[in-house]
Design an enzyme around this catalytic site. Structure first.
Site, mmCIF file in Angstrom:
data_model
loop_
_atom_site.group_PDB
_atom_site.id
_atom_site.type_symbol
_atom_site.label_atom_id
_atom_site.label_comp_id
_atom_site.label_asym_id
_atom_site.label_seq_id
_atom_site.Cartn_x
_atom_site.Cartn_y
_atom_site.Cartn_z
ATOM 1 N N ASP A 30 61.413 49.463 36.914
ATOM 2 C CA ASP A 30 60.319 48.507 37.112
ATOM 3 C C ASP A 30 60.869 47.232 37.753
ATOM 4 O O ASP A 30 61.932 46.739 37.377
ATOM 5 C CB ASP A 30 59.657 48.174 35.763
ATOM 6 C CG ASP A 30 58.293 47.529 35.937
ATOM 7 O OD1 ASP A 30 57.291 48.172 35.590
ATOM 8 O OD2 ASP A 30 58.236 46.368 36.425
ATOM 9 N N ASN A 87 49.288 52.591 30.517
ATOM 10 C CA ASN A 87 48.135 51.708 30.579
ATOM 11 C C ASN A 87 47.059 52.377 31.431
ATOM 12 O O ASN A 87 47.371 53.020 32.437
ATOM 13 C CB ASN A 87 48.534 50.364 31.196
ATOM 14 C CG ASN A 87 49.542 49.611 30.341
ATOM 15 O OD1 ASN A 87 49.475 49.653 29.120
ATOM 16 N ND2 ASN A 87 50.489 48.940 30.967
ATOM 17 N N GLN A 94 46.025 48.170 33.164
ATOM 18 C CA GLN A 94 46.643 48.834 34.316
ATOM 19 C C GLN A 94 46.499 47.956 35.560
ATOM 20 O O GLN A 94 45.396 47.509 35.892
ATOM 21 C CB GLN A 94 45.975 50.197 34.554
ATOM 22 C CG GLN A 94 46.631 50.999 35.668
ATOM 23 C CD GLN A 94 46.053 52.407 35.815
ATOM 24 O OE1 GLN A 94 45.062 52.756 35.153
ATOM 25 N NE2 GLN A 94 46.663 53.201 36.654
ATOM 26 N N HIS A 100 51.228 56.209 35.818
ATOM 27 C CA HIS A 100 52.656 55.994 35.573
ATOM 28 C C HIS A 100 52.914 55.865 34.082
ATOM 29 O O HIS A 100 52.103 55.305 33.350
ATOM 30 C CB HIS A 100 53.178 54.757 36.315
ATOM 31 C CG HIS A 100 52.358 53.521 36.127
ATOM 32 N ND1 HIS A 100 51.174 53.310 36.781
ATOM 33 C CD2 HIS A 100 52.558 52.429 35.340
ATOM 34 C CE1 HIS A 100 50.678 52.132 36.437
ATOM 35 N NE2 HIS A 100 51.492 51.582 35.544
ATOM 36 N N HIS A 102 55.375 54.088 31.548
ATOM 37 C CA HIS A 102 56.437 53.096 31.348
ATOM 38 C C HIS A 102 57.377 53.626 30.266
ATOM 39 O O HIS A 102 56.911 54.114 29.219
ATOM 40 C CB HIS A 102 55.875 51.784 30.795
ATOM 41 C CG HIS A 102 55.016 50.999 31.719
ATOM 42 N ND1 HIS A 102 55.483 49.911 32.421
ATOM 43 C CD2 HIS A 102 53.705 51.108 32.025
ATOM 44 C CE1 HIS A 102 54.501 49.378 33.126
ATOM 45 N NE2 HIS A 102 53.397 50.085 32.896
HETATM 46 P P1 AMP Z 1 50.717 48.627 34.839
HETATM 47 O O1 AMP Z 1 50.412 47.193 34.535
HETATM 48 O O2 AMP Z 1 50.775 49.512 33.641
HETATM 49 O O3 AMP Z 1 49.816 49.153 35.933
HETATM 50 O O4 AMP Z 1 52.209 48.627 35.382
HETATM 51 C C1 AMP Z 1 52.537 48.499 36.724
HETATM 52 C C2 AMP Z 1 54.002 48.195 36.755
HETATM 53 O O5 AMP Z 1 54.482 48.401 38.070
HETATM 54 C C3 AMP Z 1 54.363 46.759 36.361
HETATM 55 O O6 AMP Z 1 55.244 46.767 35.245
HETATM 56 C C4 AMP Z 1 55.038 46.213 37.616
HETATM 57 O O7 AMP Z 1 56.104 45.346 37.320
HETATM 58 C C5 AMP Z 1 55.507 47.476 38.303
HETATM 59 N N1 AMP Z 1 55.644 47.381 39.733
HETATM 60 C C6 AMP Z 1 54.756 46.873 40.614
HETATM 61 N N2 AMP Z 1 55.240 46.959 41.860
HETATM 62 C C7 AMP Z 1 56.456 47.553 41.766
HETATM 63 C C8 AMP Z 1 57.462 47.909 42.717
HETATM 64 N N3 AMP Z 1 57.308 47.692 44.018
HETATM 65 N N4 AMP Z 1 58.599 48.485 42.250
HETATM 66 C C9 AMP Z 1 58.758 48.707 40.933
HETATM 67 N N5 AMP Z 1 57.844 48.405 39.996
HETATM 68 C C10 AMP Z 1 56.721 47.819 40.402
#
Ligand code: AMP
Length: 114
Positions: A30, A87, A94, A100, A102
């Site tokens: 992440d 999420n 989300q 995805h 986590h």
């Molecule tokens: P969610 O809030 O469950 O949708 O989680 C999305 C996650 O994606 C967050 O923890 C972000 O930090 C992560 N994220 C967003 N863009 C990127 C990226 N380019 N590379 C890696 N992680 C990312």
């Protein structure tokens, strides 16, 4: 999906620190880690959220979960454990509309998350 940031990572259009890849899934760190270990496991198929999984996707979903467990162990979380989070949509917090998992570990995580 052309406007999906995770599809762009899959396509190699934006960089990510990958830790695993095969024909149907990808795992990468992440970009804003919330714990010493924080990576995401995603299907290459664009599924918007866990709420959008269809019957054809259930075997894939199982393999994503299994890989998340395997990688959590590889990342050093086997003994003390980790948190596996999905999420979903607005109330679930989300922010990226591509399914995805986590995986967070490497420190004690409080519950409930708030
Ligand atoms: P969610 O809030 O469950 O949708 O989680 C999305 C996650 O994606 C967050 O923890 C972000 O930090 C992560 N994220 C967003 N863009 C990127 C990226 N380019 N590379 C890696 N992680 C990312």
């Amino acid at each position: 999906m052309s406007d999906c940031i995770f599809c762009k990572i899959i396509a190699g259009e934006i960089p990510a620190k990958k830790i695993y890849e095969d024909d149907e899934m990808l795992a990468f760190h992440d970009v804003r880690p919330q714990a010493p270990v924080h990576f995401l496991v995603i299907p290459k198929k664009h599924i918007k959220s866990i709420m959008d999984i269809e019957s054809d996707d259930t075997a894939l979903a199982g393999r994503l979960l299994s890989k998340a467990q395997e990688l959590a162990k590889e990342q050093g979380c086997g003994e003390k454990g980790a948190r596996f989070v999905i999420n979903a949509k607005d109330h679930g917090g989300q922010t990226v509309d591509h399914l995805h998992i986590h995986v967070l570990g490497g420190r004690f995580l409080n519950w409930p998350p708030g």
